[in-house]
Design a protein around this motif. Structure first.
Motif, PDB file in Angstrom:
ATOM      1  N   LYS A 113       0.502  44.754 -40.399  1.00  0.00           N
ATOM      2  CA  LYS A 113       1.566  45.099 -41.544  1.00  0.00           C
ATOM      3  C   LYS A 113       2.282  43.888 -42.036  1.00  0.00           C
ATOM      4  O   LYS A 113       2.408  43.820 -43.207  1.00  0.00           O
ATOM      5  CB  LYS A 113       2.544  46.214 -41.042  1.00  0.00           C
ATOM      6  CG  LYS A 113       1.997  47.595 -40.666  1.00  0.00           C
ATOM      7  CD  LYS A 113       3.117  48.624 -40.328  1.00  0.00           C
ATOM      8  CE  LYS A 113       2.270  49.840 -39.625  1.00  0.00           C
ATOM      9  NZ  LYS A 113       3.274  50.766 -39.178  1.00  0.00           N
ATOM     10  N   THR A 114       2.657  43.236 -41.162  1.00  0.00           N
ATOM     11  CA  THR A 114       3.357  41.873 -41.494  1.00  0.00           C
ATOM     12  C   THR A 114       2.500  40.651 -41.171  1.00  0.00           C
ATOM     13  O   THR A 114       1.901  40.465 -40.018  1.00  0.00           O
ATOM     14  CB  THR A 114       4.553  41.771 -40.512  1.00  0.00           C
ATOM     15  OG1 THR A 114       5.446  42.751 -40.979  1.00  0.00           O
ATOM     16  CG2 THR A 114       5.486  40.424 -41.093  1.00  0.00           C
ATOM     17  N   TYR A 115       2.024  39.762 -42.085  1.00  0.00           N
ATOM     18  CA  TYR A 115       1.298  38.695 -41.988  1.00  0.00           C
ATOM     19  C   TYR A 115       2.184  37.598 -41.938  1.00  0.00           C
ATOM     20  O   TYR A 115       3.021  37.462 -42.369  1.00  0.00           O
ATOM     21  CB  TYR A 115       0.245  38.764 -43.020  1.00  0.00           C
ATOM     22  CG  TYR A 115      -0.539  40.096 -42.778  1.00  0.00           C
ATOM     23  CD1 TYR A 115      -1.696  39.783 -42.076  1.00  0.00           C
ATOM     24  CD2 TYR A 115      -0.078  41.064 -43.369  1.00  0.00           C
ATOM     25  CE1 TYR A 115      -2.490  41.112 -41.861  1.00  0.00           C
ATOM     26  CE2 TYR A 115      -0.921  42.334 -43.322  1.00  0.00           C
ATOM     27  CZ  TYR A 115      -2.144  42.429 -42.677  1.00  0.00           C
ATOM     28  OH  TYR A 115      -2.938  43.407 -42.404  1.00  0.00           O
ATOM     29  N   TYR A 116       1.551  36.415 -41.135  1.00  0.00           N
ATOM     30  CA  TYR A 116       2.411  35.191 -40.965  1.00  0.00           C
ATOM     31  C   TYR A 116       1.580  34.256 -41.182  1.00  0.00           C
ATOM     32  O   TYR A 116       0.373  33.904 -40.650  1.00  0.00           O
ATOM     33  CB  TYR A 116       3.006  35.131 -39.376  1.00  0.00           C
ATOM     34  CG  TYR A 116       3.710  33.917 -39.134  1.00  0.00           C
ATOM     35  CD1 TYR A 116       4.728  33.318 -39.889  1.00  0.00           C
ATOM     36  CD2 TYR A 116       2.907  33.078 -38.092  1.00  0.00           C
ATOM     37  CE1 TYR A 116       5.504  32.368 -39.229  1.00  0.00           C
ATOM     38  CE2 TYR A 116       3.743  32.003 -37.563  1.00  0.00           C
ATOM     39  CZ  TYR A 116       4.815  31.505 -38.226  1.00  0.00           C
ATOM     40  OH  TYR A 116       5.649  30.448 -37.869  1.00  0.00           O
ATOM     41  N   PHE A 117       1.994  33.214 -42.255  1.00  0.00           N
ATOM     42  CA  PHE A 117       1.050  32.018 -42.736  1.00  0.00           C
ATOM     43  C   PHE A 117       1.966  30.731 -42.019  1.00  0.00           C
ATOM     44  O   PHE A 117       2.978  30.847 -42.515  1.00  0.00           O
ATOM     45  CB  PHE A 117       0.933  31.883 -44.117  1.00  0.00           C
ATOM     46  CG  PHE A 117       0.486  30.542 -44.543  1.00  0.00           C
ATOM     47  CD1 PHE A 117      -0.949  30.147 -44.268  1.00  0.00           C
ATOM     48  CD2 PHE A 117       1.349  29.525 -45.163  1.00  0.00           C
ATOM     49  CE1 PHE A 117      -1.364  28.962 -44.711  1.00  0.00           C
ATOM     50  CE2 PHE A 117       0.874  28.448 -45.425  1.00  0.00           C
ATOM     51  CZ  PHE A 117      -0.469  28.011 -45.416  1.00  0.00           C
TER      52      PHE A 117
END
Length: 87
Positions: free
Chosen positions: A30-34
């Motif tokens: 759901k939450t994506y981290y770049f």
């Protein structure tokens, strides 16, 4: 949050023209981290997708322009679509 899984390596052109590259991970789909791994850059960005598209849910710098968020979001969308076809 659970264990982070690596999805893809992304490339983003920031305002001012600087290009940063790094992995996109998620621990909950759901939450994506770049996180940029470009030399000298500590840029990172959390993204969430809803019915209206991608939005920034956190990061270490001032709020990023929607164009920057969309660049990462589009790469995540492309990755997820490719996985669905393979699935």
């Amino acid at each position: 949050m659970g264990v982070k899984k690596h999805l893809l390596d992304a490339e983003v052109k920031l305002p001012g023209g600087r290009i940063v590259k790094g992995p996109v991970t998620t621990s909950d789909d759901k939450t994506y981290y770049f996180k940029s791994q470009s030399g000298g850059s500590d840029f990172y960005l959390y993204l969430i997708r809803d019915d209206n598209g991608w939005y920034e849910s956190g990061g270490n710098e001032a709020e990023q322009p929607q164009e920057t968020v969309d660049q990462v979001g589009q790469q995540i969308d492309n990755y997820l679509k490719a996985q669905a076809v393979r699935g």
